[in-house]
Write an enzyme that holds these catalytic residues in place. Structure first.
Site, short mmCIF file in Angstrom:
data_model
loop_
_atom_site.label_atom_id
_atom_site.label_comp_id
_atom_site.label_asym_id
_atom_site.label_seq_id
_atom_site.Cartn_x
_atom_site.Cartn_y
_atom_site.Cartn_z
N LEU A 1 1.31 -1.13 -0.10
CA LEU A 1 0.33 0.19 -0.04
C LEU A 1 0.66 1.38 0.07
CD1 LEU A 1 -2.81 -1.20 2.90
CD2 LEU A 1 -2.45 -2.42 0.60
N GLY A 2 0.88 1.95 -1.10
CA GLY A 2 1.37 2.85 -1.42
C GLY A 2 3.36 3.27 -2.31
N ALA B 1 -1.46 -0.76 -4.08
CA ALA B 1 -2.17 0.40 -4.10
C ALA B 1 -1.46 1.57 -3.85
CB ALA B 1 -3.01 0.24 -2.71
N GLU C 1 9.76 -2.18 11.74
CA GLU C 1 10.78 -1.60 12.50
C GLU C 1 11.25 -0.26 11.45
OE1 GLU C 1 13.64 -3.14 13.82
OE2 GLU C 1 13.40 -1.19 14.51
N VAL D 1 11.07 3.24 13.59
CA VAL D 1 12.00 4.18 14.78
C VAL D 1 13.43 4.11 13.42
CG1 VAL D 1 13.31 4.44 17.02
CG2 VAL D 1 10.34 3.86 16.41
N GLY E 1 14.60 4.67 10.70
CA GLY E 1 14.29 4.47 9.46
C GLY E 1 15.16 3.04 9.95
N ILE F 1 17.80 1.16 11.27
CA ILE F 1 18.66 1.16 11.62
C ILE F 1 17.50 0.06 12.49
CG2 ILE F 1 19.61 1.74 14.26
CD1 ILE F 1 19.89 4.71 13.13
N ASP G 1 7.04 13.78 14.73
CA ASP G 1 7.88 12.72 15.46
C ASP G 1 8.66 12.24 15.80
OD1 ASP G 1 8.43 10.67 12.01
OD2 ASP G 1 10.47 11.38 13.00
N LYS H 1 8.14 7.96 18.35
CA LYS H 1 9.10 7.32 17.97
C LYS H 1 9.75 6.83 19.69
CE LYS H 1 10.93 8.93 13.79
NZ LYS H 1 11.78 9.48 13.07
N1 LIG Z 1 10.57 8.40 4.08
C1 LIG Z 1 11.55 7.74 4.87
O1 LIG Z 1 12.53 8.73 5.09
C2 LIG Z 1 10.41 7.39 6.00
C3 LIG Z 1 9.43 7.29 6.01
N2 LIG Z 1 8.77 5.90 6.69
C4 LIG Z 1 7.11 5.92 6.77
O2 LIG Z 1 6.81 5.64 6.05
C5 LIG Z 1 5.54 5.70 5.46
C6 LIG Z 1 5.39 6.52 3.72
O3 LIG Z 1 6.92 7.35 3.66
P1 LIG Z 1 7.08 7.96 2.37
O4 LIG Z 1 7.10 6.59 1.55
O5 LIG Z 1 8.46 8.90 3.16
O6 LIG Z 1 5.51 8.65 2.37
P2 LIG Z 1 5.83 9.29 0.85
O7 LIG Z 1 4.85 10.48 0.96
O8 LIG Z 1 6.79 9.45 -0.02
O9 LIG Z 1 4.54 8.13 -0.04
C7 LIG Z 1 3.22 7.87 0.16
C8 LIG Z 1 2.63 7.82 -0.86
O10 LIG Z 1 1.40 6.68 -0.37
C9 LIG Z 1 0.11 7.36 -1.55
N3 LIG Z 1 -0.60 7.55 -0.61
C10 LIG Z 1 -1.05 8.52 0.68
N4 LIG Z 1 -2.75 7.39 0.98
C11 LIG Z 1 -3.00 7.15 -0.07
C12 LIG Z 1 -4.23 6.01 -0.17
N5 LIG Z 1 -5.15 6.42 1.01
N6 LIG Z 1 -4.03 5.57 -1.44
C13 LIG Z 1 -3.44 5.47 -2.27
N7 LIG Z 1 -2.28 5.93 -1.95
C14 LIG Z 1 -2.30 6.61 -1.16
C15 LIG Z 1 0.87 8.70 -1.18
O11 LIG Z 1 0.23 9.88 -2.86
C16 LIG Z 1 2.52 8.76 -1.76
O12 LIG Z 1 2.73 8.56 -2.55
C17 LIG Z 1 4.83 6.76 6.41
O13 LIG Z 1 4.07 6.42 7.35
C18 LIG Z 1 6.11 7.05 7.06
O14 LIG Z 1 6.45 8.27 8.25
C19 LIG Z 1 9.42 5.74 8.40
C20 LIG Z 1 10.70 6.02 8.29
C21 LIG Z 1 11.45 6.57 7.05
N1 LIG Z 2 10.86 12.38 8.61
C1 LIG Z 2 11.49 11.22 9.28
C2 LIG Z 2 11.28 10.00 8.42
C3 LIG Z 2 12.35 9.01 9.52
O1 LIG Z 2 10.78 8.67 10.20
C4 LIG Z 2 13.00 12.17 9.60
O2 LIG Z 2 13.23 13.04 9.68
O3 LIG Z 2 13.68 10.86 10.51
NA NA Z 3 14.59 0.98 12.59
#
Ligand SMILES: NC(=O)C1=CN([C@@H]2O[C@H](COP(=O)(O)OP(=O)(O)OC[C@H]3O[C@@H](n4cnc5c(N)ncnc54)[C@H](O)[C@@H]3O)[C@@H](O)[C@H]2O)C=CC1
Ligand SMILES: N[C@@H](CC=O)C(=O)O
Ligand code: NA
Length: 446
Positions: free
Chosen positions: A30-31, A64, A148, A151, A153, A155, A220, A224
């Site tokens: 999903l995503g 999705a 995992e 929190v 990323g 690590i 955020d 964590k």
């Molecule tokens: N980017 C990072 O470095 C990190 C992200 N995370 C977590 O991972 C998850 C994803 O983060 P990212 O990939 O950075 O976010 P992102 O914003 O790049 O990707 C999320 C995607 O999901 C899609 N989306 C949102 N709602 C939707 C729906 N209802 N149906 C279909 N598609 C939908 C958006 O259009 C987007 O393409 C978040 O929970 C974030 O907190 C965790 C650790 C690090």
């Molecule tokens: N926005 C967060 C992404 C990872 O959880 C960060 O900056 O650490």
């Molecule tokens: Na981690």
């Protein structure tokens, strides 16, 4: 098989034992954003190795998305994309949620768990808000819930805390768990830049949350901290039990003053267990430059764990970014698949003890206080009297002259109760010799 294939029955954890070759596990993603696209790439690119490592064929059955026509950085087969997340979930053995946000992510995860499908997510906001309920739902339905990536990323920190240290008593977790704010504070420290100038750069690099307020206001990191405290202390610590202060008030002057005194300012997530109970908090803090966390630069994260028998442990690496975060997600996928292939789920966490949370006013800390004062005879004595009246002891004091003839004082206290320290600051602000309290920061790490 594509996202259009027909729904299967509930996933059966023991199907791998049928003797019909390696178990085939249908994986729904999903995503397809920063992290999701990298997870899809790894699932497709490394399919053979993942099968060998997990004992199950991991078949990506669909992704999705909001719009199937969106162009993406990673080339993926068009037939995998669907806008019908619910149908995709209903066909899957394993659901990977990388949408972010509370809703519909939470609804989708519940849907998957109710079917007995296992769920992997990186959604710290959701886990901090609803993790206990989702964990219970997983257990009720014989499913696994893993997070995992939520929190720090890439690590590995949650499984080490929940599994490797399960036979020890963790007393403290001190972490730099937000890459965006560490990137900003590090740039302020090394270039003298102002806060606002560096935020835009962190956003462009893909570290910041969709709404960067979650990063810079500490939410955020607080999510964590709640997850870390819950796992470290085998209890349930909710996000609203975490005292939270971000970095928006940190000035270039604070950073320069800290540097001149041998400190660096970091946004810390702290989970601590003392005789009085548990506390979880997020705030900017001064660390001595010799502390292991002080050398964590850029968007890197690090988590320092103190345990009664293990002693001090340090975990360091990339806390954000697409591929690093996907690595943590894939570790969970393989772990979940192994357990499915071997016949049954194991819980990640054990919430065995009810939490006694220490009120933030009673935590034990040290303050570093900046004061702008009028430089006149008796000024220092009046200031020292305020500290004495509140039972707060001064460890060090430094005075420098300002251009306008006033003086700038920086005062480092010994440890004291938060309430006594904060009322000392209030009383100092009321002195007529004090023009303003220019900064109040806590000192951590010793
Ligand atoms: N980017 C990072 O470095 C990190 C992200 N995370 C977590 O991972 C998850 C994803 O983060 P990212 O990939 O950075 O976010 P992102 O914003 O790049 O990707 C999320 C995607 O999901 C899609 N989306 C949102 N709602 C939707 C729906 N209802 N149906 C279909 N598609 C939908 C958006 O259009 C987007 O393409 C978040 O929970 C974030 O907190 C965790 C650790 C690090
Ligand atoms: N926005 C967060 C992404 C990872 O959880 C960060 O900056 O650490
Ligand atoms: Na981690």
């Amino acid at each position: 098989m594509s996202a259009k294939d027909s729904p299967s029955d509930k996933p059966s954890p023991n199907a791998a034992r049928s003797g019909a070759g390696p178990r085939r596990l249908k994986v729904a993603l999903l995503g397809c954003g920063t992290v999701g696209a990298q997870v899809a790439r790894i699932l497709l690119q490394d399919a053979a190795e993942l099968a060998a490592r997990s004992g199950a064929q991991l078949e990506l059955i669909g992704i999705a998305v909001r719009n199937t026509a969106t162009r993406r950085d990673v080339q993926l087969p068009a037939e995998l994309f669907t806008t019908d997340a619910a149908s995709l979930i209903d066909q899957a053995d394993v659901v990977i949620e990388l949408l972010g946000g509370l809703d519909p992510a939470g609804t989708y995860i519940q849907r998957a768990l109710r079917r007995g499908a296992s769920v992997i997510t990186g959604n710290k906001a959701l886990i901090a808000a609803e993790g206990a309920g989702l964990g219970a739902l997983a257990a009720e339905n014989g499913a696994q819930l893993r997070y995992e990536a939520a929190v720090a990323g890439a690590i590995p920190i949650l499984r080490p805390i929940a599994d490797s240290l399960a036979g020890d008593h963790i007393t403290k977790v001190l972490g730099i768990v937000n890459g965006t704010t560490n990137f900003i504070l590090d740039a302020m420290d090394s270039t003298g830049a102002a806060f606002g100038d560096v935020l835009a750069e962190a956003q462009q690099l893909g570290y910041a949350e969709a709404d960067p307020t979650a990063d810079v206001e500490g939410h955020d990191a607080a999510a964590k901290a709640a997850i870390l405290a819950s796992l470290a202390f085998h209890t349930e610590v909710a996000m609203d039990q975490v005292h939270c202060q971000g970095i928006t008030q940190i000035t270039a002057q604070d950073v320069a003053d800290a540097k001149a005194s041998g400190y660096v300012i970091k946004l810390l997530a702290i989970a601590e267990r003392t005789a009085a109970g548990i506390s979880a908090r997020v705030h900017p803090a001064l660390l001595e430059r010799s502390h292991p966390l002080a050398s964590v630069r850029g968007a890197f994260n690090a988590v320092f764990v103190e345990a009664e028998n293990a002693g001090d442990l340090m975990f360091y690496g990339a806390g954000a970014g697409g591929a690093p975060t996907a690595s943590a997600v894939m570790g969970d996928v393989v772990s979940v698949a192994r357990r499915l292939a071997a016949g049954g789920p194991l819980p990640l966490s054990s919430h065995t003890s009810p939490a006694t949370l220490v009120d933030f006013a009673h935590i034990d800390t040290r303050y570093w206080i900046g004061l702008s004062v009028s430089d006149q005879p008796g000024m220092l004595a009046r200031i020292a009297t305020v500290f004495a009246e509140h039972g707060v002891s001064i460890e060090a004091m430094n005075q420098s002259a300002a251009d306008d003839g006033s003086a700038h004082l920086r005062i480092l206290t010994h440890r004291g109760a938060e309430a006594a320290l904060s009322s000392t600051v209030q009383a100092l602000g009321a002195l007529d010799t004090v023009a303003s309290v220019t900064s109040v920061l806590r000192v951590e790490g010793n």
